[in-house]
Design a protein around this motif. Structure first.
Motif, PDB file in Angstrom:
ATOM      1  N   PRO B 219       0.826  -1.212   0.000  1.00  0.00           N
ATOM      2  CA  PRO B 219       0.000   0.000   0.000  1.00  0.00           C
ATOM      3  C   PRO B 219       0.860   1.261   0.000  1.00  0.00           C
ATOM      4  CG  PRO B 219      -0.762  -1.569   1.648  1.00  0.00           C
ATOM      5  CD  PRO B 219       0.540  -2.079   1.142  1.00  0.00           C
ATOM      6  N   ASN B 220       0.432   2.234  -0.793  1.00  0.00           N
ATOM      7  CA  ASN B 220       1.050   3.555  -0.807  1.00  0.00           C
ATOM      8  C   ASN B 220       2.546   3.566  -1.114  1.00  0.00           C
ATOM      9  OD1 ASN B 220      -1.485   4.598   0.003  1.00  0.00           O
ATOM     10  ND2 ASN B 220      -1.001   3.952   2.094  1.00  0.00           N
ATOM     11  N   SER B 221       3.033   2.553  -1.784  1.00  0.00           N
ATOM     12  CA  SER B 221       4.448   2.523  -2.165  1.00  0.00           C
ATOM     13  C   SER B 221       4.625   3.227  -3.506  1.00  0.00           C
ATOM     14  CB  SER B 221       4.913   1.073  -2.285  1.00  0.00           C
ATOM     15  OG  SER B 221       4.160   0.415  -3.285  1.00  0.00           O
ATOM     16  N   ARG B 222       5.862   3.536  -3.825  1.00  0.00           N
ATOM     17  CA  ARG B 222       6.148   4.082  -5.154  1.00  0.00           C
ATOM     18  C   ARG B 222       5.783   3.011  -6.198  1.00  0.00           C
ATOM     19  NH1 ARG B 222      11.567   4.773  -8.131  1.00  0.00           N
ATOM     20  NH2 ARG B 222      10.803   5.696 -10.071  1.00  0.00           N
ATOM     21  N   TYR B 223       6.137   1.747  -5.868  1.00  0.00           N
ATOM     22  CA  TYR B 223       5.842   0.585  -6.719  1.00  0.00           C
ATOM     23  C   TYR B 223       4.367   0.539  -7.141  1.00  0.00           C
ATOM     24  CZ  TYR B 223       4.971  -4.548  -7.239  1.00  0.00           C
ATOM     25  OH  TYR B 223       4.580  -5.800  -7.648  1.00  0.00           O
ATOM     26  N   ALA B 224       3.495   0.952  -6.226  1.00  0.00           N
ATOM     27  CA  ALA B 224       2.056   0.846  -6.495  1.00  0.00           C
ATOM     28  C   ALA B 224       1.460   2.151  -7.022  1.00  0.00           C
ATOM     29  CB  ALA B 224       1.324   0.435  -5.215  1.00  0.00           C
ATOM     30  N   SER B 225       2.282   3.197  -7.133  1.00  0.00           N
ATOM     31  CA  SER B 225       1.742   4.498  -7.555  1.00  0.00           C
ATOM     32  C   SER B 225       1.283   4.446  -9.007  1.00  0.00           C
ATOM     33  CB  SER B 225       2.799   5.588  -7.390  1.00  0.00           C
ATOM     34  OG  SER B 225       3.824   5.412  -8.363  1.00  0.00           O
ATOM     35  N   LEU B 226       0.249   5.201  -9.305  1.00  0.00           N
ATOM     36  CA  LEU B 226      -0.265   5.218 -10.673  1.00  0.00           C
ATOM     37  C   LEU B 226       0.809   5.711 -11.644  1.00  0.00           C
ATOM     38  CD1 LEU B 226      -2.570   4.796 -12.623  1.00  0.00           C
ATOM     39  CD2 LEU B 226      -3.368   7.111 -12.110  1.00  0.00           C
ATOM     40  N   GLU B 227       1.587   6.693 -11.196  1.00  0.00           N
ATOM     41  CA  GLU B 227       2.637   7.246 -12.051  1.00  0.00           C
ATOM     42  C   GLU B 227       3.631   6.149 -12.470  1.00  0.00           C
ATOM     43  OE1 GLU B 227       4.954  10.132 -10.048  1.00  0.00           O
ATOM     44  OE2 GLU B 227       6.060  10.716 -11.852  1.00  0.00           O
ATOM     45  N   GLN B 228       4.058   5.379 -11.475  1.00  0.00           N
ATOM     46  CA  GLN B 228       5.021   4.304 -11.742  1.00  0.00           C
ATOM     47  C   GLN B 228       4.394   3.240 -12.667  1.00  0.00           C
ATOM     48  OE1 GLN B 228       8.153   4.169 -10.960  1.00  0.00           O
ATOM     49  NE2 GLN B 228       8.472   2.106 -11.767  1.00  0.00           N
ATOM     50  N   CYS B 229       3.161   2.880 -12.381  1.00  0.00           N
ATOM     51  CA  CYS B 229       2.488   1.851 -13.183  1.00  0.00           C
ATOM     52  C   CYS B 229       2.336   2.330 -14.627  1.00  0.00           C
ATOM     53  CB  CYS B 229       1.116   1.509 -12.589  1.00  0.00           C
ATOM     54  SG  CYS B 229       1.240   0.648 -11.002  1.00  0.00           S
ATOM     55  N   GLU B 230       1.966   3.593 -14.785  1.00  0.00           N
ATOM     56  CA  GLU B 230       1.818   4.136 -16.146  1.00  0.00           C
ATOM     57  C   GLU B 230       3.141   4.105 -16.893  1.00  0.00           C
ATOM     58  OE1 GLU B 230      -0.029   7.915 -15.357  1.00  0.00           O
ATOM     59  OE2 GLU B 230      -1.982   7.192 -16.084  1.00  0.00           O
ATOM     60  N   PHE B 231       4.216   4.495 -16.187  1.00  0.00           N
ATOM     61  CA  PHE B 231       5.543   4.479 -16.815  1.00  0.00           C
ATOM     62  C   PHE B 231       5.904   3.056 -17.263  1.00  0.00           C
ATOM     63  CE2 PHE B 231      10.023   3.367 -16.071  1.00  0.00           C
ATOM     64  CZ  PHE B 231      10.611   4.105 -17.099  1.00  0.00           C
ATOM     65  N   GLU B 232       5.753   2.101 -16.370  1.00  0.00           N
ATOM     66  CA  GLU B 232       6.167   0.722 -16.687  1.00  0.00           C
ATOM     67  C   GLU B 232       5.357   0.137 -17.847  1.00  0.00           C
ATOM     68  OE1 GLU B 232       6.600  -1.977 -13.405  1.00  0.00           O
ATOM     69  OE2 GLU B 232       7.383  -0.420 -12.077  1.00  0.00           O
ATOM     70  N   VAL B 233       4.045   0.342 -17.786  1.00  0.00           N
ATOM     71  CA  VAL B 233       3.186  -0.223 -18.843  1.00  0.00           C
ATOM     72  C   VAL B 233       3.516   0.418 -20.186  1.00  0.00           C
ATOM     73  CG1 VAL B 233       0.811  -0.354 -19.694  1.00  0.00           C
ATOM     74  CG2 VAL B 233       1.322  -0.934 -17.314  1.00  0.00           C
ATOM     75  N   ARG B 234       3.730   1.743 -20.172  1.00  0.00           N
ATOM     76  CA  ARG B 234       4.051   2.440 -21.415  1.00  0.00           C
ATOM     77  C   ARG B 234       5.350   1.893 -22.004  1.00  0.00           C
ATOM     78  NH1 ARG B 234       3.678   7.503 -19.497  1.00  0.00           N
ATOM     79  NH2 ARG B 234       5.899   7.605 -19.070  1.00  0.00           N
ATOM     80  N   GLU B 235       6.366   1.736 -21.144  1.00  0.00           N
ATOM     81  CA  GLU B 235       7.673   1.259 -21.600  1.00  0.00           C
ATOM     82  C   GLU B 235       7.589  -0.178 -22.123  1.00  0.00           C
ATOM     83  OE1 GLU B 235      10.614   2.768 -22.010  1.00  0.00           O
ATOM     84  OE2 GLU B 235       9.536   4.635 -21.602  1.00  0.00           O
ATOM     85  N   VAL B 236       6.834  -0.999 -21.418  1.00  0.00           N
ATOM     86  CA  VAL B 236       6.688  -2.397 -21.837  1.00  0.00           C
ATOM     87  C   VAL B 236       5.977  -2.478 -23.188  1.00  0.00           C
ATOM     88  CG1 VAL B 236       5.218  -4.393 -21.376  1.00  0.00           C
ATOM     89  CG2 VAL B 236       6.875  -3.684 -19.676  1.00  0.00           C
ATOM     90  N   GLU B 237       4.896  -1.747 -23.319  1.00  0.00           N
ATOM     91  CA  GLU B 237       4.134  -1.810 -24.581  1.00  0.00           C
ATOM     92  C   GLU B 237       4.962  -1.284 -25.753  1.00  0.00           C
ATOM     93  OE1 GLU B 237       0.339   0.047 -23.879  1.00  0.00           O
ATOM     94  OE2 GLU B 237      -0.403  -1.673 -22.735  1.00  0.00           O
ATOM     95  N   LYS B 238       5.778  -0.252 -25.490  1.00  0.00           N
ATOM     96  CA  LYS B 238       6.656   0.273 -26.528  1.00  0.00           C
ATOM     97  C   LYS B 238       7.587  -0.824 -27.038  1.00  0.00           C
ATOM     98  CE  LYS B 238       8.616   4.225 -25.222  1.00  0.00           C
ATOM     99  NZ  LYS B 238       9.753   4.967 -24.601  1.00  0.00           N
ATOM    100  N   ARG B 239       8.147  -1.594 -26.105  1.00  0.00           N
ATOM    101  CA  ARG B 239       9.070  -2.669 -26.499  1.00  0.00           C
ATOM    102  C   ARG B 239       8.354  -3.791 -27.269  1.00  0.00           C
ATOM    103  NH1 ARG B 239      11.030   0.059 -22.557  1.00  0.00           N
ATOM    104  NH2 ARG B 239      13.258   0.168 -22.078  1.00  0.00           N
ATOM    105  N   PHE B 240       7.149  -4.123 -26.845  1.00  0.00           N
ATOM    106  CA  PHE B 240       6.408  -5.170 -27.568  1.00  0.00           C
ATOM    107  C   PHE B 240       6.258  -4.763 -29.041  1.00  0.00           C
ATOM    108  CE2 PHE B 240       3.872  -6.494 -23.500  1.00  0.00           C
ATOM    109  CZ  PHE B 240       5.014  -7.104 -23.009  1.00  0.00           C
ATOM    110  N   ILE B 241       5.926  -3.488 -29.248  1.00  0.00           N
ATOM    111  CA  ILE B 241       5.727  -3.018 -30.630  1.00  0.00           C
ATOM    112  C   ILE B 241       7.051  -2.977 -31.388  1.00  0.00           C
ATOM    113  CG2 ILE B 241       5.030  -1.021 -32.024  1.00  0.00           C
ATOM    114  CD1 ILE B 241       2.928  -0.475 -29.761  1.00  0.00           C
ATOM    115  N   GLN B 242       8.069  -2.349 -30.757  1.00  0.00           N
ATOM    116  CA  GLN B 242       9.379  -2.225 -31.414  1.00  0.00           C
ATOM    117  C   GLN B 242       9.942  -3.572 -31.844  1.00  0.00           C
ATOM    118  OE1 GLN B 242      11.667  -0.329 -28.379  1.00  0.00           O
ATOM    119  NE2 GLN B 242      11.395   1.752 -29.203  1.00  0.00           N
TER     120      GLN B 242
END
Lengths: 273, 273
Positions: B219-242
């Motif tokens: 709870p309330n960790s950086r790991y669980a923050s929406l900002e962090q989750c958005e960053f990770e998902v964006r980066e992962v999806e970019k790699r899947f496409i690339q």
């Protein structure tokens, strides 16, 4: 042996068509069925290809391919129905009479069968899988208070896959504890287990079968010797009887069967289904 | 909402009756079904009790309980058939026409549906479960040569349960590797994965959903923050496409659906079924 093709076709996962078709076809001994599951047939293009596949199999076998389908979309169903297979349309067969009995139209929407309560069910399952992994192989006995069931038995008797199956299929929190040689050379069972004796469920296994399984893992070891396996199984079974722990012999059962028998015999209730 | 009882009854595991019944009943929106699976109804005594249970539910609901059964034994089936439920006899419905089509009598033996190839199938599954456990969470990248598929994605997007389901249900060797923040701050994906790029399959997830899942764990960790989750998902999806890695979004799918879609999209074939 006679060969015959069988298709399980769906615009969803295909699990219903496959489960049903498989249990019906295995009632026929004299025929070898070449079974193929085709999930997510959800466009007209895919349906046309599948119909061609069915026709080709029918020609090659010289007999109609058996086709089980659970397709919701009427246009897709129509294409499949025109193929040369012997069609068993699962939804068509049962939904009409059910609509009559329930005096209600069915929604017949694609993928509907998994939509209800999905989020809650998913969460319960994930939590249960994590629980099974955390509590595998006697990992953390301090979490046994939270377990729905604790499987005990000798090493390699089927505890881990059974726990995982129970977690995935039933959302049940299943821990497991391997009774080691050290445990079995002492009397009774470890205290950590006795504290949760109501939750214990025993697995046992034929010693020859156990030796064969262990030999694949550690060939020609003492661990895999028939003598050792016989000793461990005898000691484990003695304890199950002495302590009144319910148990089942896993030798001739599939993972599903072991798991469903434990659910039934231990009176366990699935979570969130 | 209207309430109605539904029973899934079998002298085996009950999995066929339950799977079929569940996918039919979820097509009806206006009714809440109280579902109960009763496996291993394999004696006359048990059958009589079950028939009483059906009658009691019918009385309590003021409407016939819906009963799906896959019972092989004719005497047991007869007892159930005399109850006051609305009966859908799965084997009766389909086995007769199948016997005619196949010009063969069915064996109709209890538990038959799981007997064939069971030992080999069991072994494949156990081996696959062990493989999934050994290769969970990027455990041993040196075993990736033996994998049928390697799931990649951010932490908590559903990799582990999907691997285990694929192992148990399809006997497939599924490894998984979590792309960590370190991985995602570097370009591309780790070399150990690139060496097996043909086997990679991506999982992605809605960042809001991911944040909710992670918040339950930390709870309330950086790991669980929406900002962090958005960053990770964006980066992962970019790699899947690339990198041209196939992927699916797990947000609205059940574990079965994710697993069967991966099987279909990656062209994977089940082992020993």
């Amino acid at each position: 042996m006679n060969k015959r093709s069988a298709f399980f076709i769906s615009d969803g996962t295909g699990i219903t068509a496959e489960t049903l078709g498989n249990s019906l076809l295995t009632q026929f001994d004299g025929i070898h069925f070449e079974m193929l599951t085709l999930p997510y047939v959800d466009t007209l293009e895919k349906a046309i290809k599948v119909a061609e596949q069915i026709d080709a199999a029918t020609r090659a076998d010289g007999a109609a391919a058996i086709v089980f389908d659970t397709i919701v979309n009427p246009e897709i169903r129509e294409i499949i129905s025109k193929s040369n297979g012997y069609k068993i349309d699962v939804f068509e067969t049962f939904l009409k009479p059910l609509e009559h009995e329930l005096q209600l139209h069915s929604s017949y929407s694609v993928g509907k069968s998994h939509a209800i309560n999905e989020t809650r069910r998913y969460k319960e399952r994930i939590a249960s899988v994590n629980f099974a992994l955390d509590n595998d192989d006697g990992g953390r006995i301090q979490q046994y208070g939270k377990a729905d069931v604790i499987l005990i038995g000798v090493s390699r008797c089927g505890k881990t896959p059974t726990c995982l199956y129970m977690a995935l299929q039933f959302g049940v929190r299943a821990a497991n504890y391997p009774l080691t040689i050290d445990d079995l050379e002492a009397p009774g069972i470890p205290e950590a287990l006795m504290a949760h004796s109501q939750k214990l469920f025993g697995l046992t296994i034929d010693p020859f079968h156990l030796a064969a399984i262990r030999n694949e893992r550690r060939p020609n070891s003492r661990y895999a010797s028939l003598e050792q396996c016989e000793f461990e199984v005898r000691e484990v079974e003695k304890r199950f009887i002495q302590l009144g722990i319910q148990s089942i012999n896993t030798t001739h059962f599939s993972v599903e069967e072991i798991a469903t028998r434990i659910m039934a015999n231990a009176g366990l209730v699935r979570r969130a289904v």
